[in-house]
Design a protein around this motif. Sequence first.
Motif, PDB file in Angstrom:
ATOM      1  N   ASN C 248       1.291  -1.595   0.167  1.00 25.33           N
ATOM      2  CA  ASN C 248      -0.144   0.132   0.166  1.00 25.33           C
ATOM      3  C   ASN C 248       1.103   1.004   0.119  1.00 25.33           C
ATOM      4  OD1 ASN C 248      -2.344  -0.234  -0.196  1.00 25.33           O
ATOM      5  ND2 ASN C 248      -2.847  -1.685   1.521  1.00 25.33           N
ATOM      6  N   TRP C 249       2.015   1.076   0.687  1.00 24.94           N
ATOM      7  CA  TRP C 249       2.858   2.141   0.701  1.00 24.94           C
ATOM      8  C   TRP C 249       2.832   2.871  -0.472  1.00 24.94           C
ATOM      9  CZ3 TRP C 249       6.418   3.178   6.001  1.00 24.94           C
ATOM     10  CH2 TRP C 249       5.280   2.844   6.641  1.00 24.94           C
ATOM     11  N   VAL C 251       1.813   2.026  -3.778  1.00 25.13           N
ATOM     12  CA  VAL C 251       1.083   2.280  -4.222  1.00 25.13           C
ATOM     13  C   VAL C 251       0.911   4.139  -3.874  1.00 25.13           C
ATOM     14  CG1 VAL C 251      -1.785   2.903  -4.930  1.00 25.13           C
ATOM     15  CG2 VAL C 251      -0.433   0.370  -4.760  1.00 25.13           C
ATOM     16  N   LEU C 252       0.533   4.116  -2.976  1.00 23.62           N
ATOM     17  CA  LEU C 252       0.094   5.464  -2.324  1.00 23.62           C
ATOM     18  C   LEU C 252       1.808   6.729  -2.650  1.00 23.62           C
ATOM     19  CD1 LEU C 252      -0.940   4.779   1.646  1.00 23.62           C
ATOM     20  CD2 LEU C 252      -1.903   5.694  -0.776  1.00 23.62           C
ATOM     21  N   ASN C 253       3.131   5.877  -2.692  1.00 24.24           N
ATOM     22  CA  ASN C 253       4.385   6.800  -3.082  1.00 24.24           C
ATOM     23  C   ASN C 253       4.544   6.899  -4.352  1.00 24.24           C
ATOM     24  OD1 ASN C 253       5.127   7.495  -0.354  1.00 24.24           O
ATOM     25  ND2 ASN C 253       6.624   4.779  -0.436  1.00 24.24           N
ATOM     26  N   TYR C 255       0.839   7.279  -6.152  1.00 21.46           N
ATOM     27  CA  TYR C 255       0.368   8.504  -6.772  1.00 21.46           C
ATOM     28  C   TYR C 255       0.932   9.889  -5.925  1.00 21.46           C
ATOM     29  CZ  TYR C 255      -3.483   4.976  -7.917  1.00 21.46           C
ATOM     30  OH  TYR C 255      -4.577   3.933  -8.422  1.00 21.46           O
ATOM     31  N   PHE C 256       1.180   9.802  -5.039  1.00 20.66           N
ATOM     32  CA  PHE C 256       1.475  10.984  -4.877  1.00 20.66           C
ATOM     33  C   PHE C 256       2.882  12.026  -5.795  1.00 20.66           C
ATOM     34  CE2 PHE C 256       0.360   9.780  -0.651  1.00 20.66           C
ATOM     35  CZ  PHE C 256      -0.434  11.213  -0.149  1.00 20.66           C
ATOM     36  N   THR C 303       7.368   8.675   3.954  1.00 19.02           N
ATOM     37  CA  THR C 303       6.857   9.302   4.420  1.00 19.02           C
ATOM     38  C   THR C 303       6.474   9.614   3.728  1.00 19.02           C
ATOM     39  OG1 THR C 303       9.141  10.680   4.479  1.00 19.02           O
ATOM     40  CG2 THR C 303       8.330   9.868   6.128  1.00 19.02           C
ATOM     41  N   PRO C 304       5.165  10.308   2.844  1.00 20.92           N
ATOM     42  CA  PRO C 304       4.434  10.819   1.616  1.00 20.92           C
ATOM     43  C   PRO C 304       5.430  12.325   1.225  1.00 20.92           C
ATOM     44  CG  PRO C 304       2.396  10.606   3.386  1.00 20.92           C
ATOM     45  CD  PRO C 304       3.980  10.625   3.972  1.00 20.92           C
ATOM     46  N   LEU C 308       6.598  13.569  -2.339  1.00 19.92           N
ATOM     47  CA  LEU C 308       5.885  14.518  -3.346  1.00 19.92           C
ATOM     48  C   LEU C 308       7.333  15.181  -3.391  1.00 19.92           C
ATOM     49  CD1 LEU C 308       3.523  15.635  -1.139  1.00 19.92           C
ATOM     50  CD2 LEU C 308       3.143  15.391  -3.315  1.00 19.92           C
TER      51      LEU C 308
END
Lengths: 458, 458, 458
Positions: C248-249, C251-253, C255-256, C303-304, C308
């Motif tokens: 999941n991290w 995937v989220l990374n 996306y960000f 960390t998100p 970014l």
Amino acid sequence: MPEHTAASRLRLSGLCFLLQILNILLFAVFVRYSPEGSPGPCPPQLNCSRRNQDSGFQQPRFQDVHVQVLLSFGLLVAFLSRYGAGSAAISILITAFAIQWAVFIQGMFYFFLNGKIYVGAQSMVSADFCTAAVLISIGAVLGRVSPVQMLLLALLEVTLCTLNEYILLSLMGVRDSGRSLTVHTFGAYFGLMVSRVLYQPHKDKRKREEQRDKGHQTDVFAVVGTIYLWIFWPSFTSTTTVHHNAENWAVLNTYFSLAASTMSTFILSPLLYEETTPRMVQIQDATLAGMAMMGMAGEMLVTPFGALIAGFLVGLISPLGFRFFTPVLHSRLKIQDTCGVHNTHGLPGILGALLGTLLTLLATADTYGYRLELVFPLVAQGSRTVTDQALMQLGALPLTLLLATLGGGLTGAVLKIKVLRCSPDAQNKENAVFREVPEEGSDPSANGKEELGISTLV
Amino acid sequence: MPEHTAASRLRLSGLCFLLQILNILLFAVFVRYSPEGSPGPCPPQLNCSRRNQDSGFQQPRFQDVHVQVLLSFGLLVAFLSRYGAGSAAISILITAFAIQWAVFIQGMFYFFLNGKIYVGAQSMVSADFCTAAVLISIGAVLGRVSPVQMLLLALLEVTLCTLNEYILLSLMGVRDSGRSLTVHTFGAYFGLMVSRVLYQPHKDKRKREEQRDKGHQTDVFAVVGTIYLWIFWPSFTSTTTVHHNAENWAVLNTYFSLAASTMSTFILSPLLYEETTPRMVQIQDATLAGMAMMGMAGEMLVTPFGALIAGFLVGLISPLGFRFFTPVLHSRLKIQDTCGVHNTHGLPGILGALLGTLLTLLATADTYGYRLELVFPLVAQGSRTVTDQALMQLGALPLTLLLATLGGGLTGAVLKIKVLRCSPDAQNKENAVFREVPEEGSDPSANGKEELGISTLV
Amino acid sequence: MPEHTAASRLRLSGLCFLLQILNILLFAVFVRYSPEGSPGPCPPQLNCSRRNQDSGFQQPRFQDVHVQVLLSFGLLVAFLSRYGAGSAAISILITAFAIQWAVFIQGMFYFFLNGKIYVGAQSMVSADFCTAAVLISIGAVLGRVSPVQMLLLALLEVTLCTLNEYILLSLMGVRDSGRSLTVHTFGAYFGLMVSRVLYQPHKDKRKREEQRDKGHQTDVFAVVGTIYLWIFWPSFTSTTTVHHNAENWAVLNTYFSLAASTMSTFILSPLLYEETTPRMVQIQDATLAGMAMMGMAGEMLVTPFGALIAGFLVGLISPLGFRFFTPVLHSRLKIQDTCGVHNTHGLPGILGALLGTLLTLLATADTYGYRLELVFPLVAQGSRTVTDQALMQLGALPLTLLLATLGGGLTGAVLKIKVLRCSPDAQNKENAVFREVPEEGSDPSANGKEELGISTLV
């Protein structure tokens, strides 16, 4: 004029820079991944259904929502064929910004825990819902605002939309799994109000010819949009429903509603227009309406024919709205509705909310069985009677409308100030570039590009 | 003529209205959600594999089938570029009706329980299979029947297709997980028979030029179609296979068959036509053939190279069919096959059934291991020998052909009556509107619309 | 000349035939389904995460990868609008062959067990990764090589890519879940080296005008590509990550990173080019860059805002590369980069590898918690210090570059020999057919076809 363009170019570039830096700083200070990785601290409005599920189940859901936001809504936004690739670029920009911003804002409301926001896949999903509302609103003002204004609109609407969502779902305990109210209704009326405030009479002419073009050129879009809506929206509607069973009912209800609303388009359009088969745009509108209708009621309907009837009726109402209500909206209320979001999101959203209220009233333990505690936990726990729940559901409607119109008015006012800052010339130039085809019909090459633009968002 | 058009417009509108009301009434009287929500009482032909699975697993499957029905088959139906957006609208109408109707009819056969039909996601899936067969049949008569006729065709075919499926899967215990017989073969020969009955010589000219156009314009379609088939069909084929393992083999066999049939298109088309690279249409046809081939055999093949060989051969046969058999079909048997469904669904379906029979004969406990009871439960239970099972599989083929041709003939006769009811003028007008481009080549704008129409179903 | 064409036609046809027969024979001799059906003997580089999961979870993943390979990369390959449908056909041919070939070759490396290769869904997934690398390389030489040459390129690259992957992931124990190195970097520099060897000055003119067209016509492509990348790539990146949480991290990374790199395109392009909104092509390039960047680091970022920042920077670098580095590449190094794979895959891949190395250095037990053993099993087991792991990660980069350039040089040399075999005429003819529009601009019909070609791979 060149310096105008340069100015406008740099204004957009600079604004993007500022916003991105802002996001990075905010994330650096506040946002962390929730310790257990995903799904993160459970926000009330997501009912944490997934908590108890393997996240393999969650992943596809998550994607469906993205498909929604990026694809179907993108298509919706790009409705005016002439904005083809241009509006695609902008809607992707808006999405890219709004998702980051929504993750932060929603985190502030839901995931804030001793000085940090702990995010997970959940946050991304609810951020997508917000983005959807923003894109709906932009659908109402498309072609009359600049990219810069759209970014500011997103900045404000995400905040207000989250506020509204928080009040409804968390404070009032309203059930709105498919977001009839918090996404469709809010987004539509927010956008319409902005459109009202930014009303420019001299744009009417162009507006009308766009309406005319719609039929010819956006069929391509519309087919794609319709198909994707059919494929993905049922999951979208049921992304946040409580439980596998409840969820399956939401999916099936949505499909039945779709089928019926599509049929009723084929019933009505030959009577309203001189065509045997309706234009795809109308089918897409009916599809959207049938879905917005099922937003709240989807998980509450216990009989398939209920979904058929609801879809059938909303499928009749939406075209009638386009035929008879949109002109009134435009002439009397001076509201320009570029993509007709009122008929496809606003009105059906309201009807969906009313239907949801009615179904809440009818909800009894024996019709719902064990699903009662899944759909109406408060009622099942006995902390609230069915009537109270129904009143809450009903009360949520005017509240949403109020917040949407106030917020829209406010936002419109802010955007107007911005507009003053840039000269009309730059404004037009900007739109021109954004629209990527200054004059239509005049040169074939432009039309060529248009045609390309069309299959753009497919 | 205007009154003719008006008449035809109202006839479609009225028919849609009647059918939708009929569906609503039937649903209101008979259809309920199965108590445990989804998946509902288990229909024999779906082997209830999903019953024991988390329904998170079921959801994506469900969508794949929808992608199939709406997207790939939609593309298939919209094959003739000139029917672009028009045929998209119609195929969505047909889908919207056929799904409701199939849920009811199939419910009557499978889910009927003391006066009520209990439906769940299962019902929707098998309803999609029926819709697929209908869309295949329509592919054979596309452009020569009006929307009204298509609706009636769907009305009848859904019933007959379900009957055939019921006899094969439930009564005879035939294994046909990927629907080589019940969808591909049945749909193709049903459509061809209807086409035969509706044969109109004077349509030949237009027919031929359509064939010519195909190469030029539907490449766009074809690419899209091919890609989506590659992505989604393997799941489609394995939607109803018994078990994770069996299922995975079905998926892999289908992929290998696809790869091989695609290669063989590149081998054959340079020899048949004066081209280095085959047109995308041919690649799509090969893809479809390779999939129909794997329909029944997909879960029975125990070695990858078997799938490669099967795909390789069918990939060679399908183009040969287009080159040498379609003309014969047309000139001798007076059957017009608008989208060439015989070469992409009919013939490969038959070959798939024969391959399945062969593999059933070869099935032994030690090659299959524990999968034997998953693929051939009756054999594993010892209530039937492998030979009996093979005979059943073999016997299912002529039975399907018989039912398809009889049903097609009957349906064709009914449609002919209907045709008599509306004057040829109206008929043409209707087709014209439906086809949305009366004369091609004459005016650029029309061509413009066509080009738009093309990327339509993407 | 006709005989030339015939010759070239038959050469492609014959090569396809030989390769397919070869595959069938190799499969017949070596390849079997792994006894337990799927997922098959666990290859080290796939971490066998899925082993312990229900395969319902695996299925959608599997599809995402296919969507990637066939759709997004297909779009990438078809970047030059004028190669529309033609390049689609070829890229499907390449995919069809490369997947079979990669299943065999990878099987030899990973799944070989006493004389047989046991394959499962895993094999197909890693075969897709190889195919992706091949398609990237072809993106660099597109339009200057014939289908026959592409097939030979695939034949060789699949072998070398698998070798590189085996050395990195199995022997050196490098973590590269999103394939920053083994797919993006390897594919890009392999293709660039081939392009260097095949350098033909007289092709420059056409090359340049293609560059010009790009802006106009591929917007359509680009929108589609971007949307699909947004939707499916995050899963692609995380297909092989170890664990739900880690995954999941990732995937989220991703996306960000996407959101940030998209924003930075809007920041930079107005400064580099005279446009308010960037062209969609640029947005797609930024999206690709943002993803290649997250390939290795995706699962390591805790960390998100790290994602970014990374996305933000690579989103700035990629456009600068197009603006300033590509010309240098072309004029000084005589390397033609048709689709600009260096800026979208090569450079970001390298940066991603460096970022991954840095993060590996920073990895500590308390920041990672239990995820440490998921992301860096060797470190968690104590058999290797974080520094050693970081050195491995760092050492993998030059090794990959070395293998890619050597392999590319070798392959280029081989292709040159092949080229000698066929006369320039045939060569051009072939390209012509392949390009399907010999002369552009001259006749409108051709342009018409082009426009069709454009929405081709949608």
